[in-house]
Enzyme design. Structure first.
Site, PDB file in Angstrom:
ATOM      1  CG  LEU A 145      -6.553 -11.156 -14.866  1.00  0.00           C
ATOM      2  CD1 LEU A 145      -6.183 -12.541 -15.932  1.00  0.00           C
ATOM      3  CD2 LEU A 145      -5.449 -10.069 -15.348  1.00  0.00           C
ATOM      4  CG  MET A 198      -1.178  -8.063  -6.398  1.00  0.00           C
ATOM      5  SD  MET A 198      -0.108  -6.888  -7.504  1.00  0.00           S
ATOM      6  CE  MET A 198       0.581  -8.722  -8.504  1.00  0.00           C
ATOM      7  CG  HIS A 243       3.366  -0.893 -16.522  1.00  0.00           C
ATOM      8  ND1 HIS A 243       3.435  -2.116 -15.797  1.00  0.00           N
ATOM      9  CD2 HIS A 243       4.643  -0.864 -17.359  1.00  0.00           C
ATOM     10  CE1 HIS A 243       4.418  -2.945 -16.607  1.00  0.00           C
ATOM     11  NE2 HIS A 243       4.513  -2.642 -17.134  1.00  0.00           N
ATOM     12  NE  ARG A 290      -9.555 -13.183 -12.161  1.00  0.00           N
ATOM     13  CZ  ARG A 290      -9.050 -14.330 -13.654  1.00  0.00           C
ATOM     14  NH1 ARG A 290      -9.750 -14.310 -14.335  1.00  0.00           N
ATOM     15  NH2 ARG A 290      -8.549 -14.502 -12.613  1.00  0.00           N
ATOM     16  CG  ASN A 298      -2.857  -0.404 -13.715  1.00  0.00           C
ATOM     17  OD1 ASN A 298      -2.151  -0.278 -12.262  1.00  0.00           O
ATOM     18  ND2 ASN A 298      -2.203  -0.667 -14.115  1.00  0.00           N
ATOM     19  N   GLY A 347       0.570  -0.915  -0.234  1.00  0.00           N
ATOM     20  CA  GLY A 347      -0.168  -0.280  -0.191  1.00  0.00           C
ATOM     21  C   GLY A 347       0.906   1.292  -0.283  1.00  0.00           C
ATOM     22  CB  SER A 348       4.078   2.537  -1.377  1.00  0.00           C
ATOM     23  OG  SER A 348       4.442   2.180  -2.218  1.00  0.00           O
ATOM     24  CG  ASN A 349       1.578   3.454  -5.966  1.00  0.00           C
ATOM     25  OD1 ASN A 349       2.869   4.893  -5.572  1.00  0.00           O
ATOM     26  ND2 ASN A 349       2.197   3.088  -6.683  1.00  0.00           N
TER      27      ASN A 349
END
Length: 206
Positions: free
Chosen positions: A95, A93, A112, A68, A110, A15-17
């Site tokens: 899909l 993490m 990347h 899902r 997102n 959870g750093s971001n």
């Protein structure tokens, strides 16, 4: 008064971001309210970060669902109930299916750790390091259901110096992420992002 711009952060790990977004929000720089953390791992450190920040958590176990799409339908209902304007993926993490991707088209982002379209997928920092490129960086992009294939919103270059190691490169990448991601969220909150297919423009100075 207009209602605050509300975001939901999806995360699965440290959870750093997420914490960086919380810090920006607390400093009044994000221009948005972090209304919800969505997490598939109840014991993940990001959950404790959210609780310390007083942010509601939606926790779920994917194994408890047949598909899902089933758990994403429940998530979508919760997002609608909370009036979520933007989904921010931050180390999530799992899909995603069209249940959420289509519902939040143009409103799901997102980050990347490479300059897409170079080095998509897992271990992007290691991919760049092993390839021997001289510059890499981070990319904030829309989520479209493909593997890091959504339209690019913003990128920040990171130079790989001769005295760098893979660890120092990772540190540089994480610093760039912490600078760029909350900035992009603030652009959305202020209505500065305009999307036309794969062409995304950002109004500055307003």
């Amino acid at each position: 008064m207009p209602s605050p711009y509300r975001i939901a952060v999806f995360a699965s790990g440290q959870g750093s971001n997420f914490q960086n977004l919380v810090d920006w929000a607390n400093d009044g720089k994000l221009g948005a309210e972090i209304a919800l953390l969505v997490c598939n791992k109840a014991q993940a450190p990001v959950v404790e970060r959210a609780r310390k920040a007083g942010i509601d958590c939606l926790l779920f176990d994917p194994k408890a669902y047949a598909s899902r799409g089933e758990y994403e339908t429940e998530i979508a209902a919760e997002l609608a109930n909370r009036g979520i304007d933007l989904i921010v993926l931050a180390g999530y993490m799992l899909l995603l299916t069209p249940v959420l991707v289509d519902l939040y088209a143009g409103r799901m982002i997102n980050i990347h750790p490479s300059l897409l379209p170079s080095f998509p997928g897992v271990n992007a920092i290691g991919q760049a390091w092993n390839y021997g490129v001289k510059v890499t960086g981070v990319t904030v992009h829309l989520v479209d259901g493909g593997m890091d294939s959504g339209a690019v919103i913003a990128q920040q270059v990171v130079h790989i110096d001769e005295d760098d190691s893979i660890q120092s490169l990772e540190d540089k990448i994480h610093t760039a992420e912490s600078e760029l991601y909350p900035k992009v969220v603030s652009w959305f909150a202020k209505g500065r992002v305009h999307i036309s297919g794969r062409k995304i423009t950002v109004e500055h100075g307003i």
